[in-house]
Design an enzyme around this catalytic site. Sequence first.
Site, PDB file in Angstrom:
ATOM      1  N   SER A 136       4.893   7.661   9.734  1.00 41.01           N
ATOM      2  CA  SER A 136       4.885   8.483  10.941  1.00 41.01           C
ATOM      3  C   SER A 136       4.675   7.633  12.197  1.00 41.01           C
ATOM      4  CB  SER A 136       3.763   9.516  10.836  1.00 41.01           C
ATOM      5  OG  SER A 136       2.518   8.842  10.791  1.00 41.01           O
TER       6      SER A 136
ATOM      7  N   GLU B 219      10.049  16.393  14.748  1.00 39.02           N
ATOM      8  CA  GLU B 219      10.425  16.202  13.347  1.00 39.02           C
ATOM      9  C   GLU B 219       9.664  17.224  12.487  1.00 39.02           C
ATOM     10  OE1 GLU B 219       8.955  12.668  11.237  1.00 39.02           O
ATOM     11  OE2 GLU B 219      11.034  12.302  10.646  1.00 39.02           O
TER      12      GLU B 219
ATOM     13  N   VAL C 190       0.766   6.844  12.955  1.00 39.27           N
ATOM     14  CA  VAL C 190       0.156   5.751  12.190  1.00 39.27           C
ATOM     15  C   VAL C 190       0.866   4.429  12.509  1.00 39.27           C
ATOM     16  CG1 VAL C 190      -0.412   4.906   9.888  1.00 39.27           C
ATOM     17  CG2 VAL C 190      -0.565   7.340  10.366  1.00 39.27           C
ATOM     18  N   GLY C 191       2.177   4.501  12.746  1.00 42.41           N
ATOM     19  CA  GLY C 191       2.928   3.279  13.055  1.00 42.41           C
ATOM     20  C   GLY C 191       2.391   2.577  14.292  1.00 42.41           C
TER      21      GLY C 191
ATOM     22  N   GLU D 150       9.501   1.502  10.844  1.00 43.00           N
ATOM     23  CA  GLU D 150      10.555   2.467  10.487  1.00 43.00           C
ATOM     24  C   GLU D 150       9.895   3.831  10.550  1.00 43.00           C
ATOM     25  OE1 GLU D 150      13.612   1.760   9.978  1.00 43.00           O
ATOM     26  OE2 GLU D 150      13.728  -0.309   9.269  1.00 43.00           O
TER      27      GLU D 150
ATOM     28  N   LYS E 264       0.880  -1.174   0.000  1.00 45.14           N
ATOM     29  CA  LYS E 264       0.000   0.000   0.000  1.00 45.14           C
ATOM     30  C   LYS E 264       0.915   1.220   0.000  1.00 45.14           C
ATOM     31  CE  LYS E 264      -2.093   3.128   1.718  1.00 45.14           C
ATOM     32  NZ  LYS E 264      -1.984   4.514   1.208  1.00 45.14           N
TER      33      LYS E 264
HETATM   34  P1  NAP Z   1       2.203   8.412   7.306  1.00 46.24           P
HETATM   35  O1  NAP Z   1       1.208   9.480   7.232  1.00 46.24           O
HETATM   36  O2  NAP Z   1       2.355   7.664   8.573  1.00 46.24           O
HETATM   37  O3  NAP Z   1       1.862   7.394   6.134  1.00 46.24           O
HETATM   38  C1  NAP Z   1       2.614   6.229   5.915  1.00 46.24           C
HETATM   39  C2  NAP Z   1       1.736   5.220   5.213  1.00 46.24           C
HETATM   40  O4  NAP Z   1       0.689   4.778   6.098  1.00 46.24           O
HETATM   41  C3  NAP Z   1       1.037   5.759   3.971  1.00 46.24           C
HETATM   42  O5  NAP Z   1       0.967   4.742   3.003  1.00 46.24           O
HETATM   43  C4  NAP Z   1      -0.345   6.092   4.516  1.00 46.24           C
HETATM   44  O6  NAP Z   1      -1.318   6.149   3.506  1.00 46.24           O
HETATM   45  C5  NAP Z   1      -0.560   4.920   5.444  1.00 46.24           C
HETATM   46  N1  NAP Z   1      -1.612   5.111   6.441  1.00 46.24           N
HETATM   47  C6  NAP Z   1      -2.170   6.275   6.889  1.00 46.24           C
HETATM   48  N2  NAP Z   1      -3.125   6.018   7.810  1.00 46.24           N
HETATM   49  C7  NAP Z   1      -3.179   4.664   7.955  1.00 46.24           C
HETATM   50  C8  NAP Z   1      -3.950   3.787   8.767  1.00 46.24           C
HETATM   51  N3  NAP Z   1      -4.875   4.247   9.612  1.00 46.24           N
HETATM   52  N4  NAP Z   1      -3.726   2.465   8.670  1.00 46.24           N
HETATM   53  C9  NAP Z   1      -2.775   1.975   7.848  1.00 46.24           C
HETATM   54  N5  NAP Z   1      -2.038   2.757   7.032  1.00 46.24           N
HETATM   55  C10 NAP Z   1      -2.220   4.089   7.091  1.00 46.24           C
HETATM   56  O7  NAP Z   1       3.671   8.918   6.927  1.00 46.24           O
HETATM   57  P2  NAP Z   1       4.071   9.845   5.712  1.00 46.24           P
HETATM   58  O8  NAP Z   1       3.579  11.217   6.018  1.00 46.24           O
HETATM   59  O9  NAP Z   1       3.691   9.202   4.427  1.00 46.24           O
HETATM   60  O10 NAP Z   1       5.667   9.799   5.790  1.00 46.24           O
HETATM   61  C11 NAP Z   1       6.406  10.662   6.575  1.00 46.24           C
HETATM   62  C12 NAP Z   1       6.865   9.971   7.843  1.00 46.24           C
HETATM   63  O11 NAP Z   1       7.531   8.762   7.513  1.00 46.24           O
HETATM   64  C13 NAP Z   1       7.878  10.776   8.607  1.00 46.24           C
HETATM   65  O12 NAP Z   1       7.603  10.719   9.989  1.00 46.24           O
HETATM   66  C14 NAP Z   1       9.191  10.061   8.312  1.00 46.24           C
HETATM   67  O13 NAP Z   1      10.186  10.256   9.275  1.00 46.24           O
HETATM   68  C15 NAP Z   1       8.756   8.651   8.223  1.00 46.24           C
HETATM   69  N6  NAP Z   1       9.724   7.849   7.454  1.00 46.24           N
HETATM   70  C16 NAP Z   1      10.520   6.966   8.123  1.00 46.24           C
HETATM   71  C17 NAP Z   1      11.466   6.219   7.438  1.00 46.24           C
HETATM   72  C18 NAP Z   1      12.366   5.257   8.143  1.00 46.24           C
HETATM   73  O14 NAP Z   1      12.991   4.454   7.476  1.00 46.24           O
HETATM   74  N7  NAP Z   1      12.485   5.295   9.460  1.00 46.24           N
HETATM   75  C19 NAP Z   1      11.575   6.374   6.055  1.00 46.24           C
HETATM   76  C20 NAP Z   1      10.753   7.270   5.408  1.00 46.24           C
HETATM   77  C21 NAP Z   1       9.814   8.002   6.128  1.00 46.24           C
HETATM   78  P3  NAP Z   1      -1.757   7.604   2.914  1.00 46.24           P
HETATM   79  O15 NAP Z   1      -0.513   8.352   2.630  1.00 46.24           O
HETATM   80  O16 NAP Z   1      -2.494   7.232   1.694  1.00 46.24           O
HETATM   81  O17 NAP Z   1      -2.584   8.238   3.979  1.00 46.24           O
END
Ligand code: NAP
Length: 477
Positions: free
Chosen positions: A225, A379, A228-229, A246, A171
């Site tokens: 994030s 962050e 959501v994690g 991650e 996804k």
């Molecule tokens: P996000 O909002 O948590 O989204 C991540 C994924 O989860 C997306 O595919 C999102 O879909 C999905 N999602 C959202 N709500 C969900 C739910 N209730 N159930 C299951 N899945 C759901 O994160 P982001 O804004 O895309 O990315 C930025 C964050 O990622 C930052 O905090 C960054 O530090 C972190 N990150 C960490 C790493 C690492 O390796 N540690 C690498 C890259 C990024 P939608 O986008 O379609 O809502």
Amino acid sequence: MSKMIIDGQRVDSSDGLVIDVICPSDGQVFTTIPRGTATDVDRAVNAARASLSGAWGKVPAFERGRLLMKLSQAVLDHLDELTDLEARDTGKPMAFARNDITVLARYFEFYGGGADKVHGQTIPFLNDYAVQVVREPLGVTAHILPWNYPAQMLGRSVAPALAMGNAVVVKPAEDACLSIIRVAELALEVGLPAGALNIVTGLGEEAGAALSTHPGINFISFTGSNEVGIHVQQAAAVNAVKCTLELGGKSAHVVFDDANMERAAVAISKGIVANTGQTCTAGSRVLVQRGCYDRFMKALEKEFSKKTAGTPEMDLDCGPLINEAQFKRVNRYIDLGAQEGLKVEIEGRVAEGVPPGGYFVRPMVFSAPRHESRLLTEEIFGPILVTVPFDTEAEAIELANATSYGLMAAVWSENGSRQTRVARGMQAGQVYINSFGAGGGVELPFGGVKHSGHGREKGFIALEEMSTVKTIIQYYG
Ligand code: NAP
Ligand code: MG
């Protein structure tokens, strides 16, 4: 108009709904992706399960490796096309997008090479017993990906899973699906059996939630994030499946007075503006020893003040932010910096001639007198750096560890004992000495401690994370 990939077919969502895809450079809609539903997730998980007991499950390890190598080559053969897609979808400068696609190819190459090299064990046991420990796939693996590095994240998460013989459901983030869909099409073209790699696009709270709660999955790899994690790990707990997280970061550079200031300033400037600061490992805090503070700031100014944001075609240091929400978020932090009394020390610029609707921000360096600011602990996910002075090595380690995160860190010093002491003292999954990021790092185990998550990706260790062992005990007397 892109489609999802389920069971080897290009498909629309079960109810025909779509999501607009917006170009971050001008804020304009340029195509659509399907808005996948729980029904689509169910079809994808069932297709993955069927492929495990069907064609994909019968492919021997070395052939899985060859398929991944072919996919790696196919990605390189389509480098221009994939680069264009990635740049348009995310706003990345062309050279940056091109590098991401090259790293994606490298993931398939690295894990293709590893597919037949994860061996089992035999264990001496009682007389007349033979014990073998064999590696097996986990089963159906779910991969929920963020928007910041869609192509790289696909390679990092999915390549080791396929190498170990799992069947995959991805996804992607709704803001960045296009390169991922295209790569899944290429996987079918090179001969990956139907159902081994499924892509369900859609909203997080719909398709993402349906995937993470699906009783038919055996593992979840989540990158995104913290908020959501945690949700996803709770869903994994309900089905008692393993989950790796991650998550975010607030990575610190520690610059000592014996460091090579120019080298540090170059790497630190590049590391925070790369991908417009939207990098989990962005080195967003710089702790600088008081005795070299002015010297370091001078070196930083020389580098950082050149940093310019522009469209992908301008191919500058960084692009726009990914979407309007991210644009507002970063600007809120800039306002907060002013409210908290932080000083703006250095500013980059936005290139002239960028389209009016784009999500561009100026790269900025704030300085703080003490390690006390939300800009130093939260962050931001934008090209915003904060510098703060320290006096002693012990204080530097304490401040470097003074956030809830623990993803990456760097120490800048020419003193070898100090390098190791500080590297060992910092709470982070990766620590760099006199460098930072070093481009992709496909071979290097990576992941977080504390709220940056758990589980390891990249390197050989990912092949172990994406598989399990079975112990077979035989009596032969
Ligand atoms: P996000 O909002 O948590 O989204 C991540 C994924 O989860 C997306 O595919 C999102 O879909 C999905 N999602 C959202 N709500 C969900 C739910 N209730 N159930 C299951 N899945 C759901 O994160 P982001 O804004 O895309 O990315 C930025 C964050 O990622 C930052 O905090 C960054 O530090 C972190 N990150 C960490 C790493 C690492 O390796 N540690 C690498 C890259 C990024 P939608 O986008 O379609 O809502
Ligand atoms: Mg987009």
